[in-house]
Design an enzyme around this catalytic site. Structure first.
Site, PDB file in Angstrom:
ATOM      1  N   PHE A  83     105.261  23.890  39.901  1.00 39.40           N
ATOM      2  CA  PHE A  83     106.639  23.299  39.680  1.00 39.40           C
ATOM      3  C   PHE A  83     106.221  22.078  39.187  1.00 39.40           C
ATOM      4  O   PHE A  83     106.800  20.842  39.606  1.00 39.40           O
ATOM      5  CB  PHE A  83     107.098  23.081  41.320  1.00 39.40           C
ATOM      6  CG  PHE A  83     106.832  24.132  42.187  1.00 39.40           C
ATOM      7  CD1 PHE A  83     107.353  25.544  41.819  1.00 39.40           C
ATOM      8  CD2 PHE A  83     106.009  24.315  43.370  1.00 39.40           C
ATOM      9  CE1 PHE A  83     107.259  26.555  42.684  1.00 39.40           C
ATOM     10  CE2 PHE A  83     105.713  25.217  44.085  1.00 39.40           C
ATOM     11  CZ  PHE A  83     106.365  26.589  43.795  1.00 39.40           C
ATOM     12  N   HIS A  84     105.703  21.793  38.025  1.00 35.62           N
ATOM     13  CA  HIS A  84     105.514  20.478  37.425  1.00 35.62           C
ATOM     14  C   HIS A  84     105.833  20.533  35.991  1.00 35.62           C
ATOM     15  O   HIS A  84     105.200  19.909  34.692  1.00 35.62           O
ATOM     16  CB  HIS A  84     104.006  20.233  37.321  1.00 35.62           C
ATOM     17  CG  HIS A  84     103.461  20.137  38.882  1.00 35.62           C
ATOM     18  ND1 HIS A  84     102.064  20.413  39.083  1.00 35.62           N
ATOM     19  CD2 HIS A  84     104.162  19.909  39.977  1.00 35.62           C
ATOM     20  CE1 HIS A  84     101.799  20.290  40.370  1.00 35.62           C
ATOM     21  NE2 HIS A  84     103.124  19.812  41.134  1.00 35.62           N
ATOM     22  N   PRO A  85     107.205  21.117  35.459  1.00 35.60           N
ATOM     23  CA  PRO A  85     107.502  21.101  34.174  1.00 35.60           C
ATOM     24  C   PRO A  85     107.586  19.603  33.638  1.00 35.60           C
ATOM     25  O   PRO A  85     108.020  18.777  34.408  1.00 35.60           O
ATOM     26  CB  PRO A  85     108.558  21.816  34.084  1.00 35.60           C
ATOM     27  CG  PRO A  85     109.122  21.749  35.658  1.00 35.60           C
ATOM     28  CD  PRO A  85     107.878  21.795  36.411  1.00 35.60           C
ATOM     29  N   HIS A 128     101.864  23.059  34.881  1.00 40.49           N
ATOM     30  CA  HIS A 128     100.783  23.716  35.488  1.00 40.49           C
ATOM     31  C   HIS A 128     100.992  25.194  36.209  1.00 40.49           C
ATOM     32  O   HIS A 128     101.896  25.297  36.787  1.00 40.49           O
ATOM     33  CB  HIS A 128     100.506  22.779  36.758  1.00 40.49           C
ATOM     34  CG  HIS A 128      99.788  21.556  36.556  1.00 40.49           C
ATOM     35  ND1 HIS A 128     100.144  20.479  36.988  1.00 40.49           N
ATOM     36  CD2 HIS A 128      99.008  21.114  35.575  1.00 40.49           C
ATOM     37  CE1 HIS A 128      99.674  19.465  36.511  1.00 40.49           C
ATOM     38  NE2 HIS A 128      98.775  19.839  35.644  1.00 40.49           N
TER      39      HIS A 128
END
Length: 547
Positions: free
Chosen positions: A478-480, A298
């Site tokens: 922070f959503h890999p 994101h």
């Protein structure tokens, strides 16, 4: 353990993060299972981990944070994007923004439609409920007794109320539950906190589990590779206190090292794309082309505003008296900004619309994180003026990147290329998201609070100007995810039971197995996945024993 010994366990879990703590706790519930949990970082002893506002400190900590950086991204004008990831017990759940969001039911139904049996929303909802200890108690959509504690933000804030009212003006309903029957709406987030303290998965799941004699937790123990016998994983090599060590697994190794390091460990061990492995002279144990591919994240676009009233957290943090009041509010009532962290309000809405003004997607396509403070970047020093931030992100990006090792050195970070804004849909949605945020800021409800738009600034108006702003200022939220994708196509890495295709004795359980990114924050979904994975591991073990 002596450095040359190899102790045998039933299960080895690599990574004590959002998933790993759950798996170690659940698997060790059976006293017959000997479980080893390996964590590269130190124990979670820092007070900044447990105090919600400590997010601003751990964001930059070299002790508790991997502090990764992406490769220069050509779609972001060659910028490297800072990617913080947790490096302690609890992993990123010990340093994240605490927001409890599950995503949309349609996300999981889509996973099932891709051929991943058992991953529809109806299948996963019981695991969300099982994991959740919501202060509101049990309901058809929520659990009140689970280990992951979830709480409301107690006090209402004047700015957040204005934002919600502004969103309502623009046709977004007010909601008190983003995780109920429908995600769409504007309201206050629930947080993984209780009594003003963070509830990481280490706190929620390991506090009792670590007392069990059949669970061994090793911190400062960085996995460097898998031990294989033919096409079966039988152990893990790791470094601890400068010594090389090996642990053997009688049943399974479970990788829960995250979307960056789980594929890295597979590739280092010879499981991955043949061309990449051969280019680094790594013997190919199993050619699996999808390992490290399908990276999704994101992209966060932050709009900054100066407030007309001294009611922001900036005002409190910028004076000694204000700081003292914050501290007293937390000490006496366990409330206030110290207990909340950064973001209080949120919104899920439709941004991208067709020529007739109709939403392009069936469900909301963007998410807001609204903070009563402002800084140049997440976790940065607050501005000297009264400020607040509206961050927007596209929920389901089409752009895909990759994670690929650069060398055979396990201690060297891999290449991380997110390829943000690589598709026209992503570019259009991000520009539409910025315009949606501006529209709410210009609403009757919010206008009295907006002294000026600091970023991007009112001179930035055209599509091209707004897109350039996104390229120059966008950052990760922070959503890999997605780099060990679940599925059955040629690029899938794990099956629907999270077992690595073509290799026995190993599963992957973390964000990397998501075939497509969920529509929201990823912590709660990963906890759910780990709860479900623990059940699958136990089921498969029983079937094997009965065979």
């Amino acid at each position: 353990m002596p450095s040359n010994s190899a102790t045998t366990y039933d299960y080895i879990v690599v990574g004590a993060g959002s998933a790993g703590c759950v798996l170690a706790a659940r698997l060790s519930e059976d006293p017959r299972n000997q479980v080893l949990l390996l964590e590269a970082g130190p124990p979670d002893r820092s007070p900044w981990i447990h105090l919600p506002i400590g997010y601003g400190k751990t964001m930059w900590s070299p002790v508790y944070n991997w502090k990764f950086e992406t490769d220069p991204d050509p779609n972001m004008n060659g910028r490297r994007i800072y990617w913080p990831r947790g490096k302690t017990l609890g992993g990123s759940s010990s340093i994240n923004g605490l927001i409890y969001i599950r995503g949309q039911a349609e996300d999981y139904d889509h996973w099932a439609a891709l051929g991943n049996e058992g991953w529809s929303f109806a299948d996963v909802l019981p695991y969300f409920i099982k994991s959740e200890g919501n202060e509101r108690g049990d309901s058809p959509f929520h659990g009140g007794k689970g280990p992951l504690l979830v709480s409301d933000i107690g006090a209402r804030h004047e700015l957040i109320e204005a934002f919600i009212a502004g969103a309502v003006e623009k046709g977004v309903p007010r909601t008190d539950d983003f995780n109920g029957a429908s995600q769409e709406g504007a309201g206050y987030y629930q947080l993984t906190t209780r009594n003003g303290l963070r509830c990481s998965t280490a706190k929620g799941y390991l506090t009792e589990a670590k007392k069990r004699p059949n669970l061994r937790i090793e911190t400062n123990a960085q996995a460097t590779g898998l031990v294989l016998r033919g096409k079966r994983v039988v152990g893990v090599n790791y470094q601890q206190h400068g010594q090389a060590r090996t642990a053997m697994a009688g049943a399974e190794v479970i990788l829960s090292a995250g979307a960056i390091q789980s594929p890295q460990l597979l590739q280092l061990s010879g499981i991955g794309p043949r061309k990449l492995l051969e280019s680094l002279d790594i013997p190919v144990a199993h050619d699996l082309p999808g390992v490290g591919e399908n990276l999704q994240d994101h992209l966060q676009i932050r709009l900054g505003f100066e407030c007309t009233k001294p009611i922001t957290t900036n005002d409190q943090l910028n004076t000694l008296l204000g700081q003292a009041r914050l501290g007293l509010e937390w000490l006496i009532h366990r409330s206030g900004p110290l207990a909340v962290g950064i973001n209080q309000g949120g919104c899920f809405m439709h941004a991208l619309r067709d020529d007739h003004g109709r939403p392009v997607t069936k469900t909301p396509d963007i998410q807001f994180h609204v903070s009563t403070l402002s800084a140049d970047m997440a976790g940065g020093k607050v501005h000297p003026y009264s400020g607040f931030t509206m961050s927007v992100c596209q929920l389901r990006p089409e752009s895909r990147g990759y994670v690929r090792i650069r060398s055979r050195d396990a201690l060297q970070p891999p290449s991380m290329q997110p390829n943000y804004l690589d598709t026209q849909l992503d570019r259009d949605t991000n520009v539409a998201a910025v315009r949606a945020a501006r529209a709410i800021a210009e609403s009757d409800a919010m206008r009295p609070y907006v002294k000026r738009e600091v970023k991007p600034g009112r001179d930035t108006q055209s599509y091209d100007e707004l897109l350039e702003f996104c390229r120059n200022n966008g950052a990760t939220i922070f959503h890999p995810s997605g780099t060990c994708s679940m599925g059955h196509d040629a690029m899938a890495v794990v099956d629907s039971r999270l077992r690595v295709h073509g290799v026995k004795g190993i599963r992957v359980v973390d964000c990397s197995v998501m075939p497509t990114l969920v529509s929201g924050n990823t912590n709660a979904p990963v906890v759910m996945m780990a709860e479900k994975a623990a059940d699958m591991i136990r089921e498969d073990a029983r079937q094997l024993a009965a065979a």
